[in-house]
Design a protein around this motif. Structure first.
Motif, short mmCIF file in Angstrom:
data_model
loop_
_atom_site.label_atom_id
_atom_site.label_comp_id
_atom_site.label_asym_id
_atom_site.label_seq_id
_atom_site.Cartn_x
_atom_site.Cartn_y
_atom_site.Cartn_z
N ILE A 33 0.87 -1.18 0.00
CA ILE A 33 0.00 0.00 0.00
C ILE A 33 0.90 1.22 0.00
CG2 ILE A 33 -1.75 1.30 1.27
CD1 ILE A 33 -2.51 -1.37 2.65
N GLU A 34 0.60 2.16 -0.88
CA GLU A 34 1.35 3.42 -0.93
C GLU A 34 0.49 4.55 -0.40
OE1 GLU A 34 3.83 6.15 -4.16
OE2 GLU A 34 2.09 4.99 -4.85
N LEU A 35 0.99 5.25 0.62
CA LEU A 35 0.38 6.47 1.12
C LEU A 35 1.09 7.62 0.43
CD1 LEU A 35 0.35 5.58 4.92
CD2 LEU A 35 -1.42 5.11 3.22
N LEU A 36 0.37 8.35 -0.40
CA LEU A 36 0.97 9.32 -1.31
C LEU A 36 0.51 10.73 -0.97
CD1 LEU A 36 2.69 9.68 -3.91
CD2 LEU A 36 0.57 9.36 -5.20
N GLY A 37 1.45 11.64 -0.76
CA GLY A 37 1.11 13.01 -0.41
C GLY A 37 1.98 14.02 -1.12
N ILE A 38 1.60 15.28 -1.02
CA ILE A 38 2.34 16.38 -1.65
C ILE A 38 3.25 17.02 -0.61
CG2 ILE A 38 2.12 18.64 -2.76
CD1 ILE A 38 -0.61 17.70 -3.82
N VAL A 39 4.52 17.19 -0.97
CA VAL A 39 5.47 17.85 -0.08
C VAL A 39 6.00 19.15 -0.69
CG1 VAL A 39 6.16 15.77 1.15
CG2 VAL A 39 7.35 16.38 -0.97
N ASP A 40 5.77 19.37 -1.98
CA ASP A 40 6.16 20.61 -2.65
C ASP A 40 5.15 20.89 -3.75
OD1 ASP A 40 7.27 22.76 -3.96
OD2 ASP A 40 9.27 21.90 -4.13
N ALA A 41 4.15 21.70 -3.43
CA ALA A 41 3.06 21.96 -4.37
C ALA A 41 3.50 22.74 -5.60
CB ALA A 41 1.94 22.72 -3.66
N SER A 42 4.71 23.31 -5.58
CA SER A 42 5.19 24.06 -6.74
C SER A 42 5.74 23.16 -7.83
CB SER A 42 6.27 25.06 -6.30
OG SER A 42 7.45 24.38 -5.89
N ARG A 43 5.88 21.88 -7.53
CA ARG A 43 6.45 20.94 -8.50
C ARG A 43 5.37 19.98 -8.99
NH1 ARG A 43 12.44 19.12 -6.80
NH2 ARG A 43 12.61 19.23 -9.08
N PHE A 44 5.73 19.15 -9.96
CA PHE A 44 4.80 18.21 -10.58
C PHE A 44 4.23 17.24 -9.55
CE2 PHE A 44 4.30 14.07 -12.86
CZ PHE A 44 3.23 14.44 -13.66
N THR A 45 2.90 17.12 -9.50
CA THR A 45 2.27 16.22 -8.53
C THR A 45 1.51 15.07 -9.19
OG1 THR A 45 0.17 17.42 -8.41
CG2 THR A 45 1.96 18.17 -6.97
N ASN A 46 1.59 14.95 -10.50
CA ASN A 46 0.92 13.87 -11.22
C ASN A 46 -0.57 13.81 -10.90
OD1 ASN A 46 0.93 11.72 -13.04
ND2 ASN A 46 1.26 10.19 -11.44
N ASN A 47 -1.19 15.00 -10.83
CA ASN A 47 -2.64 15.17 -10.59
C ASN A 47 -3.09 14.80 -9.18
OD1 ASN A 47 -3.29 16.12 -13.22
ND2 ASN A 47 -3.22 14.01 -13.99
N LEU A 48 -2.14 14.58 -8.27
CA LEU A 48 -2.54 14.31 -6.88
C LEU A 48 -3.24 15.51 -6.28
CD1 LEU A 48 -2.58 12.54 -4.37
CD2 LEU A 48 -0.24 13.31 -3.87
N ASP A 49 -2.84 16.71 -6.66
CA ASP A 49 -3.50 17.91 -6.13
C ASP A 49 -4.97 17.96 -6.51
OD1 ASP A 49 -2.76 18.21 -8.79
OD2 ASP A 49 -2.29 20.34 -8.60
N ALA A 50 -5.29 17.59 -7.76
CA ALA A 50 -6.68 17.58 -8.20
C ALA A 50 -7.49 16.53 -7.45
CB ALA A 50 -6.76 17.34 -9.70
N PHE A 51 -6.88 15.36 -7.20
CA PHE A 51 -7.58 14.31 -6.45
C PHE A 51 -7.87 14.77 -5.03
CE2 PHE A 51 -7.58 10.69 -3.58
CZ PHE A 51 -8.54 9.86 -4.16
N LEU A 52 -6.87 15.35 -4.37
CA LEU A 52 -7.03 15.75 -2.97
C LEU A 52 -7.97 16.94 -2.82
CD1 LEU A 52 -3.38 15.29 -1.67
CD2 LEU A 52 -5.36 13.83 -1.21
N ALA A 53 -8.19 17.68 -3.89
CA ALA A 53 -9.18 18.76 -3.83
C ALA A 53 -10.59 18.20 -3.64
CB ALA A 53 -9.11 19.60 -5.10
N ARG A 54 -10.78 16.93 -4.00
CA ARG A 54 -12.08 16.28 -3.85
C ARG A 54 -12.16 15.45 -2.57
NH1 ARG A 54 -10.60 14.99 -9.09
NH2 ARG A 54 -10.36 12.79 -8.53
N ARG A 55 -11.11 14.68 -2.27
CA ARG A 55 -11.18 13.78 -1.13
C ARG A 55 -9.83 13.11 -0.90
NH1 ARG A 55 -11.94 8.09 -2.05
NH2 ARG A 55 -11.83 7.51 -4.26
N GLU A 56 -9.71 12.43 0.24
CA GLU A 56 -8.64 11.46 0.48
C GLU A 56 -9.19 10.08 0.11
OE1 GLU A 56 -5.65 12.54 4.00
OE2 GLU A 56 -7.66 12.07 4.71
#
Length: 298
Positions: free
Chosen positions: A65-88
């Motif tokens: 299981i991978e727990l995936l988070g953003i540590v530098d929002a100014s760099r490429f996040t592979n759309n994780l930011d868009a996903f987290l805008a909706r939910r975990e």
């Protein structure tokens, strides 16, 4: 005779099963604490080289299981930011392959679009120093795995990913049994998944569709059937379909898992004498099922 045909078809499938389930989390350190309380051993933190994302992994012998988070929002996040805008919660899966190029060729032979393998590496922060696990990924057409974002992962440095102490979990977890996705019309997905992975990999029971890959069940159910499968856990906070809702893990002993949860003050629903279900509010948006069942790996 039928079994022989299915076995031949299995040998031609482009992947061997699941490599890992991906859970998007808004705060990596909170997620690490959450899953530690659930009874998991969490491996040291990794950070994707050149990206703004990092992870903690919960390793098993065959998958993780991978727990995936953003540590530098100014760099490429592979759309994780868009996903987290909706939910975990569960955001996709990586499918296992010993040879990314061969997997791509197998998909192309089935008429499934697949990109050439791409390199990915991450820094894994160990006490004795940082090492760099490396991978090759193949991204396939999203329409080939409807409602289940997926890519193929080949490990180039598997020896860096697992240590005996990382796969020993207080709750007795041993690996992934199933991933369950809520969709509006599961039977409608059957022809697509049969084309992508082979007709022998797909079964339909009433309105519940199951894709069988490498001993793992990828289940697709409508909201009503999902509630029946998981005793209504998570039904108080439904989301519009489709979404990946639940992760089922094999454990050695359900009493042991229950004792760990009870000690942490985490209530679990007893779906049966051999199954415990934790609500998504206690597991980073995931309905987490612990089931006393043997893993069936090829």
């Amino acid at each position: 005779m039928t079994m022989k045909l299915v076995d031949q078809e299995s040998a031609r499938r482009p992947v061997t099963g699941i490599d890992h389930a991906r859970i998007g989390v808004s705060d990596l350190e909170v997620a690490r604490e959450t899953f530690t309380r659930l009874g998991f051993t969490v491996a040291p933190r990794g950070r994707h080289i050149g990206w703004g994302t990092a992870n903690y992994c919960i390793m098993f012998a065959h998958d993780y299981i991978e727990l995936l988070g953003i540590v530098d929002a100014s760099r490429f996040t592979n759309n994780l930011d868009a996903f987290l805008a909706r939910r975990e919660g569960l955001m996709g899966v990586a499918l296992a392959s010993p040879d990314a190029e061969a997997s791509r060729a197998a998909f192309l032979a089935r008429g499934v679009a697949a990109e050439p393998p791409r390199a990915l590496a991450r820094d894994l922060e160990l006490p004795e120093g940082t090492v760099q696990p490396r991978f090759r990924l193949v991204h396939i057409d999203a329409e080939a795995t409807p409602a289940l974002p997926a890519f193929v992962c080949e490990h180039l440095t598997p020896e860096l990913m697992r240590r005996p102490e990382w796969i020993d979990h207080p709750n007795g977890a041993r690996g992934i049994l199933a991933v369950t996705t809520v969709v509006e019309d599961p039977p409608a997905l059957a022809p697509v998944y049969a084309r992508t992975f082979g007709a022998g990999a797909v079964t339909l029971t009433d309105a519940v569709l199951t894709l069988h890959l490498g001993g793992v069940a990828f289940t697709f159910a409508n909201a009503d059937d999902f509630d029946l499968l998981f005793d209504g856990v998570g039904a108080d906070a439904p989301m519009p379909a489709p979404y990946i809702a639940a992760l089922t893990l094999a454990v050695d002993d359900i009493a042991r898992a229950n004792a760990v949860l009870d000690c942490a003050g985490i209530a679990a629903e007893a779906a049966s004498g051999q199954s415990l279900i934790v609500a998504p509010g206690r597991a980073a948006g995931v309905v987490m099922e612990f089931r006393a069942e043997r893993l069936n790996r090829p």
